[in-house]
Design a protein around this motif. Structure first.
Motif, PDB file in Angstrom:
ATOM      1  N   MET A 138      47.218  23.202  82.316  1.00  0.00           N
ATOM      2  CA  MET A 138      46.437  24.109  83.158  1.00  0.00           C
ATOM      3  C   MET A 138      47.318  25.195  83.777  1.00  0.00           C
ATOM      4  N   THR A 139      48.622  24.965  83.802  1.00  0.00           N
ATOM      5  CA  THR A 139      49.501  25.967  84.405  1.00  0.00           C
ATOM      6  C   THR A 139      49.787  27.113  83.426  1.00  0.00           C
ATOM      7  N   ASP A 140      49.327  26.938  82.200  1.00  0.00           N
ATOM      8  CA  ASP A 140      49.553  27.961  81.175  1.00  0.00           C
ATOM      9  C   ASP A 140      48.589  29.121  81.387  1.00  0.00           C
ATOM     10  N   PHE A 141      49.000  30.088  82.218  1.00  0.00           N
ATOM     11  CA  PHE A 141      48.167  31.256  82.509  1.00  0.00           C
ATOM     12  C   PHE A 141      48.172  32.183  81.296  1.00  0.00           C
TER      13      PHE A 141
ATOM     14  N   ALA B   6      40.412  29.112  85.896  1.00  0.00           N
ATOM     15  CA  ALA B   6      40.797  28.262  84.768  1.00  0.00           C
ATOM     16  C   ALA B   6      42.079  28.764  84.100  1.00  0.00           C
ATOM     17  N   GLY B   7      42.731  29.746  84.709  1.00  0.00           N
ATOM     18  CA  GLY B   7      44.003  30.221  84.164  1.00  0.00           C
ATOM     19  C   GLY B   7      43.860  31.276  83.085  1.00  0.00           C
ATOM     20  N   ILE B   8      42.677  31.890  83.021  1.00  0.00           N
ATOM     21  CA  ILE B   8      42.463  32.961  82.044  1.00  0.00           C
ATOM     22  C   ILE B   8      42.609  34.290  82.798  1.00  0.00           C
ATOM     23  N   GLY B   9      43.558  35.092  82.356  1.00  0.00           N
ATOM     24  CA  GLY B   9      43.851  36.346  83.078  1.00  0.00           C
ATOM     25  C   GLY B   9      42.881  37.455  82.773  1.00  0.00           C
TER      26      GLY B   9
ATOM     27  N   GLN C 247      43.583  31.108  72.359  1.00  0.00           N
ATOM     28  CA  GLN C 247      42.287  31.756  72.145  1.00  0.00           C
ATOM     29  C   GLN C 247      41.159  30.726  72.218  1.00  0.00           C
ATOM     30  N   HIS C 248      41.416  29.553  71.675  1.00  0.00           N
ATOM     31  CA  HIS C 248      40.409  28.494  71.739  1.00  0.00           C
ATOM     32  C   HIS C 248      40.076  28.166  73.190  1.00  0.00           C
ATOM     33  N   LYS C 249      41.122  28.104  74.011  1.00  0.00           N
ATOM     34  CA  LYS C 249      40.894  27.801  75.424  1.00  0.00           C
ATOM     35  C   LYS C 249      40.057  28.907  76.079  1.00  0.00           C
TER      36      LYS C 249
ATOM     37  N   VAL D 208      35.001  30.570  78.450  1.00  0.00           N
ATOM     38  CA  VAL D 208      33.921  31.560  78.528  1.00  0.00           C
ATOM     39  C   VAL D 208      32.570  30.860  78.339  1.00  0.00           C
ATOM     40  N   HIS D 209      32.504  29.973  77.362  1.00  0.00           N
ATOM     41  CA  HIS D 209      31.261  29.214  77.156  1.00  0.00           C
ATOM     42  C   HIS D 209      30.886  28.464  78.427  1.00  0.00           C
TER      43      HIS D 209
END
Ligand SMILES: *Cc1c(COP(=O)(O)O)cnc(C)c1O
Length: 397
Positions: free
Chosen positions: A1-4, A325-328, A376-378, A383-384
């Protein structure tokens, strides 16, 4: 989860680093041979006669406006959906700015609205001197139509192609200036090719090239053919215009020149990422990027619009959940005229309703060549979750 996962980032290889180190060990850190080599390489790649490198696209836009003679009393029109630099360039010259409504599907300057606005301005005697269409997300504006309207009224064109190096329009590379006087690229690290900071103005007009070269370096020349007074000796130079120090260094140019080799690879990877997103979001209450049949995008950005009627949450909640969720995710752009500085110039909300509607729904998703399939999968999964309020149901990829 820390993977921004950022919305964009540069890809720098060992070869890029070696190219920069070579310059650092050479005789010239600036005003050496690498800047002209980079200019020629970009010009060759996009099919323009001249490239004038600058220390940013903002500087390049400024010297482009100067070369076209923009000054107090003139007006310059651009798109509201752009970075503030597109219109600030005109303000630097003392000109007024105005904004042309966007096309609802491409989000680029709408040629129909432009034509109507130009006709009204012609009748009122208030034609702009220059228009600056912006190739938002890397997709070229409909330059054939824009050029037809502008040339009917003698209006000049600067393409702000900060997002669009590597893209094409009617099967020809963006930057060839077939439908404009000048085209400007940005080499900021989030853009397609980077020099750290940097930009370049492309043109086919030798006089515009000459003026932009002067204006990026104090308005000073040592060219014997251009001197107005007697050449007093080998030290002699003359200042002809009030230019700036907007020069790109050879250090930056070396990075750009090395990066340019990978432009086709960058674009291929960006197209691949876009195609995967398109498929993954086909059944979601979001609008995926519409592609004009004349344009092949460079895919600087991948923007979705949240269908506020049918999504589980509103735009802001989707945005916040993705960030959480760590998505920039990001939003490109706040309509320029809504900025406090522009409101102080007299602009008010409501000027461009399509641009404002876009602003209330748009989200830029991560898009950069080194994004992994897992990343990209994450993004797709989050998004879903955010848009449907549920986890990804069936295989979306
Ligand atoms: C990034 C950008 C600029 C400014 O580019 P810099 O190189 O950072 O000065 C101008 N216009 C647009 C559309 C941009 O995206």
């Amino acid at each position: 989860m820390t993977d921004f996962i950022p919305y964009g980032r540069q890809s720098v290889t060992e070869a890029d680093i070696a190219a920069v180190v070579d310059v650092l060990k050479s005789d010239f850190l600036t005003q050496g041979p690498v800047v002209p080599a980079f200019e020629e390489a970009v010009a060759a790649r996009c099919g323009a006669q001249y490239g004038i490198a600058a220390n940013s696209a903002t500087s390049a836009l400024h010297i482009a406006c100067m070369a076209l003679g923009v000054g107090p009393g003139d007006s310059v029109w651009t798109s509201p959906l752009t970075f503030v630099a597109s219109s600030n360039a005109a303000l630097y010259c003392g000109a007024d700015v105005d904004f042309v409504e966007i096309d609802e599907r491409t989000y680029n300057m709408c040629p129909v609205r432009l034509g109507e606005k130009l006709d009204r301005a012609a009748a009122a005697g208030t034609l702009p001197k220059v228009i600056i269409p912006v190739h938002l997300t890397g997709q070229s504006c409909d330059m054939g139509a824009i050029h037809a309207h502008a040339s009917k009224h003698g209006v000049r064109i600067i393409e702000d192609a900060s997002h669009a190096i590597g893209g094409s329009y009617r099967s020809q590379p963006v930057g060839n200036c077939k439908y404009s006087d000048i085209t400007v690229f940005s080499f900021h690290p989030v853009k397609i090719v980077t020099t750290g900071e940097g930009g370049m103005a492309m043109t086919n007009d030798p006089e515009l090239a000459r003026l932009m070269r002067l204006d990026r370096s104090h308005g000073v020349t040592r060219d014997a053919d251009m001197l107005e007074q007697e050449n007093a000796g080998p030290w002699y130079y003359e200042q002809h215009r009030l230019g700036f120090n907007y020069r790109m260094t050879d250090i930056n140019a070396a990075l750009g020149l090395s990066q340019l080799d990978r432009l086709p690879e960058f674009i291929d990877r960006r197209r691949e990422i876009a195609a995967i997103y398109d498929r993954a979001f086909a059944d979601l209450p979001v609008t995926t990027p519409h592609q004009h049949t004349d344009s092949a995008s460079a895919w600087h950005l991948y923007v979705i619009r949240i269908d506020q009627q049918n999504a589980a949450q509103n735009h802001r909640a989707v945005f916040d959940q993705l960030r959480g969720a760590g998505i920039g995710v990001n939003l490109h752009y706040i309509p320029v005229y809504l900025q406090p500085y522009y409101r102080d110039l007299g602009f008010k909300p409501g000027l461009c309703p399509n641009a404002e509607a876009y602003y209330s729904e748009a989200i830029s998703l991560p898009m950069y060549p080194t994004m992994t399939a897992e990343q990209q999968h994450k993004v797709i999964e989050e998004v879903h979750k955010a848009v449907c309020g549920a986890s990804i149901g069936r295989a979306a990829e």
